[in-house]
Design an enzyme around this catalytic site. Structure first.
Site, mmCIF file in Angstrom:
data_model
loop_
_atom_site.group_PDB
_atom_site.id
_atom_site.type_symbol
_atom_site.label_atom_id
_atom_site.label_comp_id
_atom_site.label_asym_id
_atom_site.label_seq_id
_atom_site.Cartn_x
_atom_site.Cartn_y
_atom_site.Cartn_z
ATOM 1 N N SER A 15 0.833 -1.211 0.000
ATOM 2 C CA SER A 15 0.000 0.000 0.000
ATOM 3 C C SER A 15 0.869 1.265 0.000
ATOM 4 O O SER A 15 0.472 2.289 -0.560
ATOM 5 C CB SER A 15 -0.985 0.003 1.170
ATOM 6 O OG SER A 15 -0.333 0.265 2.378
ATOM 7 N N HIS A 111 8.750 3.384 8.771
ATOM 8 C CA HIS A 111 8.466 2.527 9.930
ATOM 9 C C HIS A 111 7.219 3.065 10.636
ATOM 10 O O HIS A 111 7.100 4.279 10.834
ATOM 11 C CB HIS A 111 9.678 2.543 10.879
ATOM 12 C CG HIS A 111 9.524 1.587 12.008
ATOM 13 N ND1 HIS A 111 9.720 0.227 11.858
ATOM 14 C CD2 HIS A 111 9.155 1.771 13.304
ATOM 15 C CE1 HIS A 111 9.495 -0.372 13.016
ATOM 16 N NE2 HIS A 111 9.151 0.542 13.903
HETATM 17 C C1 GRF Z 1 3.995 -0.421 6.697
HETATM 18 O O1 GRF Z 1 3.326 -0.282 7.919
HETATM 19 C C2 GRF Z 1 5.403 0.112 6.794
HETATM 20 O O2 GRF Z 1 5.544 1.168 7.703
HETATM 21 C C3 GRF Z 1 6.172 -1.069 7.307
HETATM 22 O O3 GRF Z 1 5.569 -2.183 6.687
HETATM 23 C C4 GRF Z 1 4.225 -1.878 6.347
HETATM 24 C C5 GRF Z 1 4.065 -2.158 4.875
HETATM 25 O O4 GRF Z 1 2.755 -2.008 4.434
HETATM 26 N N1 GRF Z 1 7.588 -0.944 7.053
HETATM 27 P P1 GRF Z 1 2.429 -1.957 2.871
HETATM 28 O O5 GRF Z 1 2.939 -3.272 2.278
HETATM 29 O O6 GRF Z 1 3.131 -0.766 2.294
HETATM 30 O O7 GRF Z 1 0.948 -1.863 2.782
#
Ligand code: GRF
Length: 212
Positions: A15, A111
């Protein structure tokens, strides 16, 4: 010509990668995604990339006899696609020193908490938000940081707070944090596209933009 020629590394649904694509399409981010790389063959991020005709590769250290053979192949792919910047978007593998050195101050990670709290090994996804709730903290947030040799420990470029509400679960908190993630990642990348980032030890200074 877009300033950032991005490789996006992702292990999951993607996402944040989608939010980056949206920001590019809406003219908020001067970049193009040259290649998406995932250590998981079934990552949603790879599917999204393929649906947009962006080169999408399943590349994992497990496919190679050694870490250095994997690094060599990664560097070859990055060169082949003329990548000049890497965005980690839910990538669950540590970036090796070889790649960090080749792209010094040109790799960002996002993060879902305020580092240096709630980071490090095992702190991903649901675990991060549950740890925040268990700590009783009233605020959490998002950190976009430069990737260094040490996991989750590079200098922050943007941090934004998100309140923790009394009736939050890890799921409701994750959803509130994710909305902010989707805004700030493109903002941080755009600072680099505009060459406004100065790294001074652990402190990252953002120079004023043209319109500010
Ligand atoms: C997000 O919460 C990001 O902060 C962390 O992993 C998650 C990835 O989510 N590093 P997506 O695959 O981008 O939806």
């Amino acid at each position: 010509m877009a300033k950032l020629k991005l490789a996006v590394f992702a292990s999951g649904r993607g996402s944040n990668f989608e939010a980056i694509l949206r920001a590019i399409a809406e003219g908020r981010l001067d970049a193009e995604v040259r290649v998406v790389i995932s250590n998981k063959a079934d990552a949603g991020a790879l599917e999204i990339a393929r649906s947009q005709n962006i080169p999408a590769l399943h590349l994992s250290a497990k496919q190679f006899p050694s870490q250095s053979a994997f690094d060599e192949e990664l560097l070859r792919v990055l060169r082949e696609h003329e990548v000049n910047f890497i965005a980690l978007a839910g990538y669950l593998k540590k970036i090796s020193p070889t790649i960090v050195q080749a792209f010094r101050n040109r790799i960002l990670n996002i993060h879902p908490a305020l580092l240096p709290s709630f980071g490090g090994k095992g702190m991903y996804g649901h675990h991060v938000h549950q740890a925040v709730l268990d700590s009783g903290c009233k605020v959490t947030g998002v950190t976009v940081h430069i990737v260094t040799e040490e996991y989750d420990a590079g200098p922050p470029v943007i941090q934004r707070c998100v309140p923790v509400l009394d009736d939050d679960t890890a799921e409701t908190l994750a959803a509130r944090v994710l909305k902010v993630e989707h805004q700030v990642y493109a903002e941080a990348l755009q600072y680099f596209a505009e060459d406004r980032v100065r790294v001074e030890g652990r402190r990252v200074r953002i120079l004023p933009g043209k319109s500010t």
